[in-house]
Design a protein around this motif. Structure first.
Motif, PDB file in Angstrom:
ATOM      1  N   VAL A 163       0.832  -1.180   0.000  1.00  0.00           N
ATOM      2  CA  VAL A 163       0.000   0.000   0.000  1.00  0.00           C
ATOM      3  C   VAL A 163       0.878   1.246   0.000  1.00  0.00           C
ATOM      4  CG1 VAL A 163      -2.103  -0.921   0.984  1.00  0.00           C
ATOM      5  CG2 VAL A 163      -0.230  -0.257   2.481  1.00  0.00           C
ATOM      6  N   VAL A 164       2.119   1.049   0.341  1.00  0.00           N
ATOM      7  CA  VAL A 164       3.037   2.180   0.334  1.00  0.00           C
ATOM      8  C   VAL A 164       3.418   2.480  -1.113  1.00  0.00           C
ATOM      9  CG1 VAL A 164       5.378   2.882   0.897  1.00  0.00           C
ATOM     10  CG2 VAL A 164       3.974   1.778   2.614  1.00  0.00           C
ATOM     11  N   THR A 165       3.175   3.716  -1.553  1.00  0.00           N
ATOM     12  CA  THR A 165       3.530   4.043  -2.928  1.00  0.00           C
ATOM     13  C   THR A 165       4.727   4.971  -2.992  1.00  0.00           C
ATOM     14  OG1 THR A 165       1.956   5.836  -2.860  1.00  0.00           O
ATOM     15  CG2 THR A 165       1.210   3.763  -3.852  1.00  0.00           C
ATOM     16  N   GLU A 166       5.138   5.450  -1.824  1.00  0.00           N
ATOM     17  CA  GLU A 166       6.324   6.297  -1.843  1.00  0.00           C
ATOM     18  C   GLU A 166       7.092   6.160  -0.532  1.00  0.00           C
ATOM     19  OE1 GLU A 166       4.262   9.794  -2.863  1.00  0.00           O
ATOM     20  OE2 GLU A 166       3.735  10.274  -0.811  1.00  0.00           O
ATOM     21  N   PHE A 167       8.374   6.479  -0.621  1.00  0.00           N
ATOM     22  CA  PHE A 167       9.218   6.426   0.560  1.00  0.00           C
ATOM     23  C   PHE A 167       9.728   7.820   0.873  1.00  0.00           C
ATOM     24  CE2 PHE A 167       9.689   2.043  -1.047  1.00  0.00           C
ATOM     25  CZ  PHE A 167       9.319   1.363   0.097  1.00  0.00           C
ATOM     26  N   VAL A 168      10.084   8.004   2.119  1.00  0.00           N
ATOM     27  CA  VAL A 168      10.638   9.295   2.518  1.00  0.00           C
ATOM     28  C   VAL A 168      12.131   9.128   2.754  1.00  0.00           C
ATOM     29  CG1 VAL A 168      10.550  11.143   4.222  1.00  0.00           C
ATOM     30  CG2 VAL A 168       8.470   9.898   3.624  1.00  0.00           C
TER      31      VAL A 168
ATOM     32  N   HIS B 126       8.497   3.120  -7.272  1.00  0.00           N
ATOM     33  CA  HIS B 126       9.189   2.706  -8.503  1.00  0.00           C
ATOM     34  C   HIS B 126      10.614   3.230  -8.582  1.00  0.00           C
ATOM     35  CE1 HIS B 126       5.413   1.432 -10.542  1.00  0.00           C
ATOM     36  NE2 HIS B 126       6.281   0.529 -10.943  1.00  0.00           N
ATOM     37  N   ASN B 127      10.739   4.547  -8.362  1.00  0.00           N
ATOM     38  CA  ASN B 127      12.068   5.132  -8.459  1.00  0.00           C
ATOM     39  C   ASN B 127      13.009   4.550  -7.421  1.00  0.00           C
ATOM     40  OD1 ASN B 127      11.349   6.644 -10.590  1.00  0.00           O
ATOM     41  ND2 ASN B 127      11.006   8.543  -9.436  1.00  0.00           N
ATOM     42  N   CYS B 128      12.444   4.269  -6.251  1.00  0.00           N
ATOM     43  CA  CYS B 128      13.254   3.672  -5.191  1.00  0.00           C
ATOM     44  C   CYS B 128      13.797   2.319  -5.663  1.00  0.00           C
ATOM     45  CB  CYS B 128      12.388   3.532  -3.946  1.00  0.00           C
ATOM     46  SG  CYS B 128      13.222   2.860  -2.522  1.00  0.00           S
ATOM     47  N   MET B 129      12.927   1.518  -6.270  1.00  0.00           N
ATOM     48  CA  MET B 129      13.349   0.203  -6.755  1.00  0.00           C
ATOM     49  C   MET B 129      14.365   0.325  -7.886  1.00  0.00           C
ATOM     50  SD  MET B 129      12.033  -2.083  -4.937  1.00  0.00           S
ATOM     51  CE  MET B 129      11.394  -1.501  -3.394  1.00  0.00           C
TER      52      MET B 129
END
Ligand SMILES: *[C@@H]1O[C@H](CO)[C@@H](O)[C@H](O)[C@H]1NC(C)=O
Length: 312
Positions: free
Chosen positions: A8-13, A95-98
């Motif tokens: 459910v997490v779509t972004e990271f900080v 996505h960018n994190c991956m």
């Protein structure tokens, strides 16, 4: 904790490195200068080697490849880090994190194998000088580079497959200025103990193993040279100390980041910065300032560029 089927997490900080405006400006200047140095220094090496036929030897071809990878490795994190310095919410999409994790490990894995290839090249040149050109022929050199990339990709994919499907459902603070396995895995809503071991084994033990293997090879080369003559020894030591410096600078942070069981944020950041910012700028410096042929070739290249300008 078990309510999740998918993420459910779509972004990271991401973590901010600077807390005051002065610090932001200082780090901005510092990292921008280094990054420009990384781009110019490494591209200069690549062009010098490509355009100078005197340098079309395996050692330099591998060096040019190393420079490109250094450039790639720091490009996975540094531009984003510089950009994030002045942004208030340092958010990176899932996505960018991956993608960032994936490329860090492709480049990192490839660089590792390339450093082994460079050690093998020096071993052949110094310990088997008569067979050097037959052993390290262009085909073998090409093969080494291709194998380095393949292993880099395998290394990244073999950890990535575990992480891409992890359930992320709540906490999303990476606690670092970039995404990487150890930190991101800890955010998953499940018991990740085994997975952490996979990463420690794959990234940590491999980098540790490679490090000791490389140091042992360089010692072996030096001992072999020593048996022959002491004059050769100092020459070989001069060349090899450049390689050894690069190896230590590259692997010490890797080992700390993936193997050291008690990570602390500030040391983590420090070592990451060494690997992404300092090593990539030191590589060109170490190899060029210490290598006479490189220096001569660079001067020749500059002269050519200047004189072709004058003709226009
Ligand atoms: C990297 O290595 C390959 C294979 O030997 C070579 O063809 C290529 O020119 C090298 N890359 C650079 C930038 O020199």
């Amino acid at each position: 904790m078990d309510q999740v089927n998918g993420s459910v997490v779509t972004e990271f900080v991401l973590l901010g490195l600077a807390h005051s405006l002065e610090m932001q400006f200082f780090l901005f200047l510092f990292f921008s200068l280094f990054y420009v140095g990384i781009i110019l220094g490494n591209l200069f090496i690549v062009f010098t080697i490509i355009f100078d036929s005197h340098l079309h030897f395996p050692m330099y071809i591998l060096l040019a490849n190393l420079s490109l990878i250094d450039l790639g490795l720091s490009s996975t994190t540094v531009p984003r880090m510089v950009f994030d310095l002045f942004s208030d919410c340092k958010i990176i999409s899932f996505h960018n994190c991956m993608i960032q994790i994936f490329f860090i490990h492709v480049m990192g894995g490839t660089e590792m194998v390339l450093l082994i290839a460079m050690a093998y090249d020096r071993y052949t040149a110094i310990c088997k000088p008569l067979h050097y050109l037959t052993i390290m022929n262009p085909k073998v050199c090409m093969l080494l580079v291709v194998v380095a990339w393949i292993i880099g990709v395998i290394h990244a994919v073999s950890q990535f497959v575990f992480v891409i499907n992890l359930p992320f459902c709540g906490p999303n603070n990476v606690g670092s200025f970039y995404c990487d396995f150890p930190r991101v895995i800890k955010l998953a809503c499940m018991d990740t103990y085994k997975l952490e071991f996979v990463v420690t084994a794959n990234s940590g033990f491999i980098s540790m193993g490679t490090f000791f293997f490389l140091i042992a090879s360089y010692i072996f080369i030096l001992v072999t040279v020593k048996k022959h003559s002491s004059e050769d020894l100092s020459k070989a030591f001069f060349t090899l100390s450049a390689h050894i410096t690069v190896v230590v600078l590259f692997f010490a942070p890797c080992m700390f980041l993936y193997v050291w069981p008690f990570p602390t944020k500030s040391l983590d950041n420090f070592f990451s910065i060494v690997d992404f910012v300092v090593t990539p700028v030191l590589n060109p410096a170490i190899y060029t300032l210490r290598n006479r042929d490189m220096k001569v070739a660079m001067r020749r290249l500059i002269r050519q560029v200047v004189s072709s300008r004058e003709m226009i």
